[in-house]
Scaffold this motif. Structure first.
Motif, PDB file in Angstrom:
ATOM      1  N   LEU A 644       0.833  -1.205   0.000  1.00 52.85           N
ATOM      2  CA  LEU A 644       0.000   0.000   0.000  1.00 52.85           C
ATOM      3  C   LEU A 644       0.868   1.256   0.000  1.00 52.85           C
ATOM      4  N   ARG A 645       1.954   1.210   0.741  1.00 54.53           N
ATOM      5  CA  ARG A 645       2.861   2.371   0.728  1.00 54.53           C
ATOM      6  C   ARG A 645       3.440   2.585  -0.665  1.00 54.53           C
ATOM      7  N   LEU A 646       3.818   1.481  -1.328  1.00 55.83           N
ATOM      8  CA  LEU A 646       4.339   1.590  -2.690  1.00 55.83           C
ATOM      9  C   LEU A 646       3.292   2.153  -3.645  1.00 55.83           C
ATOM     10  N   PHE A 647       2.058   1.647  -3.516  1.00 57.10           N
ATOM     11  CA  PHE A 647       1.000   2.127  -4.403  1.00 57.10           C
ATOM     12  C   PHE A 647       0.731   3.616  -4.177  1.00 57.10           C
ATOM     13  N   ALA A 648       0.749   4.016  -2.890  1.00 52.87           N
ATOM     14  CA  ALA A 648       0.514   5.429  -2.585  1.00 52.87           C
ATOM     15  C   ALA A 648       1.623   6.301  -3.159  1.00 52.87           C
ATOM     16  N   HIS A 649       2.850   5.844  -2.999  1.00 55.60           N
ATOM     17  CA  HIS A 649       3.978   6.614  -3.526  1.00 55.60           C
ATOM     18  C   HIS A 649       3.917   6.671  -5.054  1.00 55.60           C
ATOM     19  N   GLU A 650       3.516   5.567  -5.655  1.00 58.79           N
ATOM     20  CA  GLU A 650       3.400   5.510  -7.108  1.00 58.79           C
ATOM     21  C   GLU A 650       2.329   6.484  -7.596  1.00 58.79           C
ATOM     22  N   ALA A 651       1.195   6.503  -6.907  1.00 62.06           N
ATOM     23  CA  ALA A 651       0.132   7.439  -7.284  1.00 62.06           C
ATOM     24  C   ALA A 651       0.569   8.884  -7.076  1.00 62.06           C
ATOM     25  N   SER A 847      22.186  -1.259 -14.915  1.00 59.36           N
ATOM     26  CA  SER A 847      23.321  -2.165 -15.113  1.00 59.36           C
ATOM     27  C   SER A 847      24.290  -2.153 -13.945  1.00 59.36           C
ATOM     28  N   PHE A 848      24.144  -1.193 -13.032  1.00 60.65           N
ATOM     29  CA  PHE A 848      25.050  -1.124 -11.888  1.00 60.65           C
ATOM     30  C   PHE A 848      24.838  -2.327 -10.971  1.00 60.65           C
ATOM     31  N   VAL A 849      25.900  -2.681 -10.271  1.00 61.47           N
ATOM     32  CA  VAL A 849      25.798  -3.802  -9.323  1.00 61.47           C
ATOM     33  C   VAL A 849      24.897  -3.425  -8.152  1.00 61.47           C
ATOM     34  N   ALA A 850      25.094  -2.231  -7.638  1.00 59.22           N
ATOM     35  CA  ALA A 850      24.268  -1.747  -6.529  1.00 59.22           C
ATOM     36  C   ALA A 850      23.084  -0.986  -7.102  1.00 59.22           C
ATOM     37  N   ASP A 851      21.886  -1.353  -6.658  1.00 60.27           N
ATOM     38  CA  ASP A 851      20.682  -0.691  -7.151  1.00 60.27           C
ATOM     39  C   ASP A 851      20.554   0.711  -6.575  1.00 60.27           C
ATOM     40  N   ALA A 852      19.941   1.593  -7.353  1.00 59.54           N
ATOM     41  CA  ALA A 852      19.577   2.909  -6.841  1.00 59.54           C
ATOM     42  C   ALA A 852      18.432   2.737  -5.842  1.00 59.54           C
ATOM     43  N   SER A 853      18.191   3.772  -5.059  1.00 61.17           N
ATOM     44  CA  SER A 853      17.193   3.652  -3.999  1.00 61.17           C
ATOM     45  C   SER A 853      15.768   3.649  -4.531  1.00 61.17           C
ATOM     46  N   GLU A 854      15.545   4.140  -5.760  1.00 58.66           N
ATOM     47  CA  GLU A 854      14.204   4.194  -6.347  1.00 58.66           C
ATOM     48  C   GLU A 854      14.178   3.442  -7.673  1.00 58.66           C
ATOM     49  N   MET A 855      14.596   2.196  -7.642  1.00 61.40           N
ATOM     50  CA  MET A 855      14.647   1.402  -8.869  1.00 61.40           C
ATOM     51  C   MET A 855      13.261   1.148  -9.451  1.00 61.40           C
ATOM     52  N   HIS A 856      12.235   1.136  -8.628  1.00 59.84           N
ATOM     53  CA  HIS A 856      10.881   0.894  -9.108  1.00 59.84           C
ATOM     54  C   HIS A 856      10.506   1.888 -10.204  1.00 59.84           C
ATOM     55  N   PHE A 857      10.808   3.160  -9.979  1.00 66.49           N
ATOM     56  CA  PHE A 857      10.439   4.179 -10.960  1.00 66.49           C
ATOM     57  C   PHE A 857      11.403   4.194 -12.150  1.00 66.49           C
ATOM     58  N   TYR A 877      10.499  -7.414 -20.594  1.00 68.35           N
ATOM     59  CA  TYR A 877      11.541  -7.845 -19.655  1.00 68.35           C
ATOM     60  C   TYR A 877      11.718  -6.822 -18.524  1.00 68.35           C
ATOM     61  N   THR A 878      11.715  -5.553 -18.884  1.00 70.02           N
ATOM     62  CA  THR A 878      11.922  -4.499 -17.871  1.00 70.02           C
ATOM     63  C   THR A 878      10.775  -4.466 -16.877  1.00 70.02           C
ATOM     64  N   TYR A 879       9.534  -4.570 -17.404  1.00 65.23           N
ATOM     65  CA  TYR A 879       8.383  -4.558 -16.500  1.00 65.23           C
ATOM     66  C   TYR A 879       8.351  -5.809 -15.628  1.00 65.23           C
ATOM     67  N   MET A 880       8.829  -6.925 -16.157  1.00 68.13           N
ATOM     68  CA  MET A 880       8.894  -8.135 -15.340  1.00 68.13           C
ATOM     69  C   MET A 880       9.901  -7.990 -14.206  1.00 68.13           C
ATOM     70  N   LEU A 881      11.011  -7.292 -14.477  1.00 66.76           N
ATOM     71  CA  LEU A 881      11.969  -7.004 -13.399  1.00 66.76           C
ATOM     72  C   LEU A 881      11.316  -6.163 -12.307  1.00 66.76           C
ATOM     73  N   ALA A 882      10.509  -5.208 -12.749  1.00 71.42           N
ATOM     74  CA  ALA A 882       9.817  -4.371 -11.768  1.00 71.42           C
ATOM     75  C   ALA A 882       8.823  -5.193 -10.966  1.00 71.42           C
ATOM     76  N   CYS A 883       8.118  -6.114 -11.631  1.00 73.48           N
ATOM     77  CA  CYS A 883       7.162  -6.960 -10.907  1.00 73.48           C
ATOM     78  C   CYS A 883       7.868  -7.844  -9.888  1.00 73.48           C
ATOM     79  N   LYS A 884       9.033  -8.350 -10.275  1.00 68.66           N
ATOM     80  CA  LYS A 884       9.772  -9.215  -9.374  1.00 68.66           C
ATOM     81  C   LYS A 884      10.274  -8.454  -8.148  1.00 68.66           C
ATOM     82  N   SER A 886       9.122  -5.226  -7.013  1.00 65.54           N
ATOM     83  CA  SER A 886       8.024  -4.601  -6.265  1.00 65.54           C
ATOM     84  C   SER A 886       6.841  -4.471  -7.207  1.00 65.54           C
ATOM     85  N   SER A 887       5.996  -5.487  -7.177  1.00 69.15           N
ATOM     86  CA  SER A 887       4.876  -5.513  -8.114  1.00 69.15           C
ATOM     87  C   SER A 887       3.809  -4.507  -7.727  1.00 69.15           C
ATOM     88  N   SER A 888       3.159  -3.959  -8.753  1.00 69.32           N
ATOM     89  CA  SER A 888       2.074  -3.011  -8.549  1.00 69.32           C
ATOM     90  C   SER A 888       1.159  -3.085  -9.761  1.00 69.32           C
TER      91      SER A 888
END
Length: 963
Positions: A644-651, A847-857, A877-884, A886-888
């Motif tokens: 729910l927090r993710l969905f709220a932030h996304e909205a 492509s970085f080894v360490a993910d950014a803090s807002e990879m979802h967006f 493929y990119t959207y599937m990575l996002a689903c894996k 933090s799905s929304s």
């Protein structure tokens, strides 16, 4: 330090002691009674049982001698000697004398008379010191055992190590020296002068004897100043550092025993340079300080001077510090002049023109004494040449205590305190012109001839004086001193008081409803635990044998038994079986207590067995009831609180604020007892500029956890925005008390005081924050960053306050959060229409080894670019990575769109169904579902349904009515 304040300040004068009377102008004379009860472990010159007596002395006056009494063989002696002196507020034994002058008790041995000896001989054995400070703390009497310090050559120096040579003394007065108002409003000032380091090379121990002096002025009542003089500094050559700790000494001369010079229980303890309050406390000064305090010349005093300040003097001190932050502390050296019989020195004749050599000044910043709760400042202070204009500009001081006053009263003849003097612009000694007017006309020629010589000598004197002043700066001379008060000038609010004030501002929370503990509730809890455990067992079974199951197939009995045995083995070996037992234990205990009302042990084994049989039958029956009433394989919860927090932030990012508000409120409805839920919703309300709602959310969070630091800080920030400044100060202060080592708390407190234009408090808060930041960076061994600490504090504060002061500034051009610097460039590129460059930036980010803090967006934006450029495989493929990750609803929608464009209708339908399950109010999801259905469904044969579709198409105004 006379401070310029209107016309009255021009009458600046010096007084011999601070005013003592507060409530009445006439102070009574009160006798202070001293009783020497006994002495212990005494030893004489002529044996172990000498004849001794005690001499009491105070303020340079001998109060009396005790009777001459023999010391017993065990070294004890009963003196029972009583004497007294009169305390007089306006007399010599005033409050200030009691503050800094001790009582001396000297034990004297009477030697046996020899032949032809007319008078008996005596020899001092030792001297004890009694500190009278308890009388200024409101005590009417006190008793102490004070050590007896041996004089040089005394037999007391050779006592056994375990001997405790001393005197038992009692001091009493009939009534307290201080009134109630003096005790509550007065204060005790301690000034400790340690040493002057790195003094000029011309200071040498050989040659004419010099008296090294330090002088300063303490503000008292009105425009008056109280002078303090520290004399007889000891010049030492470099080579070793002064020991730490070392005792502080009384500012009194002519003490017989060397040990009696030390103030009891008062030591110079030093400390790290970085924690000092003065100058030369930075990292780059460390090497110079170490060299100066070890291998260079220094002048050592180690004296502590106490001053009693009555309530009016305390108020005057506060006013002076607020008006002018610096105290001038002067330093000089004066030749020790000895007068021969029948002759007078040049100084006595008045030939001195008031100039002194090696006259320097250190500017001591005493503003920290106005910080809440601060009672002590200690540090190193550079010495500069004494220049009248510069001193007046920094301290508003009208005259020099060592120059303008010192030569009138002859510094070498003064005691620890200079007597009163008149106006600084007048001279008490006759001038040279007055003497020349008395000369006869016959000496005019001689006088005129001597003028040329006088002018020449004066020019030489001025040149020498200028050279002597500059040598302090060239040598890098600095003073180390300490100023301490018994009570802080500005009391600091206690943590308990702040916590109480915070509780008063929080909304009253209703008491939690009483939990039902009856038999019905116990059975319900048992059912819930059975359901939970059954679900966990089925999950384990599915994990073990899910792949072996065939849709619609039947498992034979033999296979089922094998699976059962393997499942039991897995549960026991993994410890899950034991965990299930522990989970169920509490529910069973509640049934025993609430339904069967059994709380005591059974009398015999038969009763126990009967009860266990009955309980077992009941529990098994209730287990079947629970399994039959509930669906064990519960439908999965698609939306947890984190989702729910993710969905709220996304909205929020998509500027769908109504939907974001729904998600935040749904999150609160799920669990109102979690602090972060209230903080997130409060931050959203700030974004919507709904400050009252934000305030309610932050205070609700704080009421859940009064020790939550971020809740306190956010309550303070919203209070500032609503101009409730008194409340804001309480919140910020409570935060600094809750976590004194938190840099952010001190920084926000400093920014708050900056809004209030309270410069002293601003300096205090930023100084503390900067000190903490330097300590943290030093701990991380990053000295380079420590130098930039001040800049980082402001940037840190701006980061915290930006969403509060200007919510829109914390989002990017497309509404996405400004989280990572590497995400700024592609977003701006998108706004400029250069999708290829933006795509390249996003691809580099993922492509970085360490993910950014807002990879979802990042995934969402990159996927949308792929869809626009018709790279549907990459988009999928990119959207599937996002689903894996933090799905929304939006991530599954992206997968569905990509699959639809790739003509993968089954996968598109599944993805869109997932998106619809997460948010069934998204019109775009329904539209694509309709497209998929139109592609895969057979030709419609229901005429009524087809007609209804056509009517709806005509009504809404889009679609193909001919369908």
């Amino acid at each position: 330090m006379a401070v310029l304040s209107g016309q009255a300040s021009k009458r600046g004068s010096l007084v011999s002691a601070p005013t003592c009377a507060v409530e009445t102008s006439l102070s009574p004379i009160k006798p202070v009674q001293i009783t020497v009860l006994e002495g212990r472990d005494l030893k004489g010159v002529k044996g172990d049982t000498p004849v001794t007596y005690v001499r009491a002395e105070y303020n340079g006056v001998i109060l009396g001698d005790s009777l001459k009494i023999d010391v017993s063989s065990d070294g004890t002696v009963k003196y029972n000697f009583t004497t007294s002196f009169e305390y007089n507020c306006d007399g010599p034994n005033c409050l200030d004398d009691i503050a800094h002058k001790p009582l001396f008790l000297t034990v004297i041995e009477v030697l046996p008379k020899e032949k032809k000896q007319k008078e008996e001989k005596t020899v001092a054995l030792g001297q004890a010191v009694v500190d009278l400070l308890p009388l200024l703390e409101g005590h009417c009497s006190f008793r102490a055992t004070v050590p007896l310090h041996p004089v040089p050559g005394s037999p007391l120096e050779s006592l056994r190590p375990d001997a405790k040579c001393g005197l038992e003394v009692s001091v009493s007065i009939q009534e307290s020296l201080l009134s109630v108002s003096q005790l509550s409003g007065g204060n005790l000032l301690r000034v400790t002068l340690e040493a002057a380091y790195s003094v000029p090379e011309v200071f040498v121990p050989t040659g004419p004897q010099q008296n090294y002096m330090i002088g300063l002025q303490v503000p008292t009542v009105g425009e008056k100043e109280y002078p303090l003089i520290f004399k007889n500094g000891i010049l030492k050559l470099g080579g070793e550092k002064e020991p730490i700790p070392r005792p502080k000494k009384w500012p009194i001369s002519n003490i017989l025993a060397p040990g009696a010079q030390n103030i009891p229980d008062s030591f110079i303890v030093g400390g790290p340079y970085e924690e000092e309050d003065g100058e030369l406390n930075k990292t780059e000064d460390r090497e110079f300080r170490i060299q100066a305090e070890s291998i260079k010349k220094r002048i050592v005093w180690d004296l502590e001077r106490r001053c009693y300040l009555d309530p009016l003097a305390v108020l005057s001190l506060q006013k002076r510090i607020a008006e002018c932050r610096y105290w001038p502390v002067e330093i000089t050296r004066v030749p020790v002049v000895t007068s021969t019989k029948g002759k007078s020195s040049k100084l006595d004749k008045g030939d001195d023109d008031g100039q002194i050599f090696f006259h320097g000044v250190a500017y001591v910043n005493i503003v920290p004494l106005l910080y809440p709760g601060v009672k002590r400042i200690r540090g190193a202070f550079r010495v500069f040449a004494y220049q009248d204009r510069e001193v007046f500009g920094k301290t508003k001081c009208l005259f020099s205590i060592l120059r303008d006053l010192g030569h009138q009263a002859n510094l070498n003849k003064l005691g620890p305190v200079i007597a009163a003097a008149g106006s600084p612009h007048s001279k008490a000694i006759p001038s040279r012109n007055q003497k020349e007017d008395k000369m006869t006309k016959e000496k005019d020629v001689i006088r005129k001839a001597s003028v040329v010589t006088a002018v020449t000598l004066k020019n030489v004197t001025l040149r020498e004086q200028c050279l002597s002043l500059q040598q302090y700066v060239d040598a890098g001379t600095f003073l180390v001193m300490e100023i301490e008060l018994a009570k802080a000038l500005v009391p600091k609010r206690l943590p308990e008081e702040l916590a109480s004030r915070v509780r008063e501002m929080l909304p009253a929370r209703p008491q939690l409803p009483r939990r039902s503990a009856g038999a019905k509730k116990a059975v319900e809890d048992y059912h819930n635990q059975i359901t939970s455990i059954a679900g966990a067992i089925l999950d384990e079974y599915h994990e073990l044998f899910g792949k072996q199951m065939v849709d619609g197939g039947v498992i034979d009995h033999h296979t089922l038994e094998e699976q059962k045995c393997q499942l039991n083995y897995e549960l026991n070996s993994s410890g899950k079986y034991f965990a299930f037992k522990e989970q169920l234990k509490h529910a069973v205990v509640k049934i025993v207590r609430e339904k069967y009302l059994r709380t005591t042990a059974f009398n015999n084994l038969e009763q126990l067995q009967a009860f266990l049989s009955e309980l077992y039958v009941y529990l098994v029956d209730q287990m079947h009831v629970a399994l039959n009433q509930s669906t064990v394989v519960a439908s999965p919860t698609f939306t947890g609180c984190e989702q729910l927090r993710l969905f709220a932030h996304e909205a929020e990012v998509n500027e769908d604020y109504d939907l974001a508000s729904v998600y935040y409120q749904e999150r609160l409805a799920r669990d109102r007892q979690i602090v972060q839920h209230w903080l997130d919703y409060g931050a959203f309300c700030l974004l919507m500029e709904e400050n009252i709602k934000a305030q309610e959310c932050f205070r609700e969070a704080l009421s859940l956890n009064p020790s939550h630091l971020h809740s306190l800080l956010l309550c303070g920030i919203i209070a500032v925005m609503m101009e409730h400044y008194e409340e804001a100060e309480i919140f910020f202060e409570d935060a600094t008390c809750l976590e004194p080592s938190n840099i952010l708390s001190w920084t926000l407190l400093g920014l708050f005081y900056e809004i209030q234009e309270n410069d002293i408090r601003v300096e205090m808060a930023f100084h503390e924050a900067n000190k903490l930041l330097k300590a943290r960076l030093a701990k991380e061994k990053n000295i380079a960053e420590a130098a930039e600490g001040g800049k980082k504090l402001y940037s840190l504060s701006a980061t915290v306050l930006r969403p509060v002061t200007s919510p829109q500034e914390d989002t990017l051009l497309d509404g996405s959060p400004k989280v990572q610097p590497d995400s700024v460039e592609p977003v701006v590129t998108i706004q400029l229409g250069n999708l290829s460059e933006a795509k390249e930036c996003y691809e580099r980010t993922i492509s970085f080894v360490a993910d950014a803090s807002e990879m979802h967006f990042v995934y969402l934006r990159l996927g949308s670019i792929y869809l626009k450029e018709k790279e549907y495989d990459k988009a999928k493929y990119t959207y599937m990575l996002a689903c894996k990750k933090s799905s929304s609803c939006l991530t599954w929608l992206g997968v569905g769109i990509a699959c639809y464009r790739l003509k993968e209708m089954t996968e598109a339908e599944d993805a869109l169904s997932e998106a619809n399950a997460l948010n069934n109010n998204n019109a775009e999801v329904w539209a694509y579902l309709a497209l998929v259905c139109m592609q895969v469904s057979l030709e419609l044969k229901n005429e009524e349904l087809l007609q209804e579709i056509q009517e709806v198409q005509r009504m809404v105004g889009f679609g193909n009515p001919s369908f």
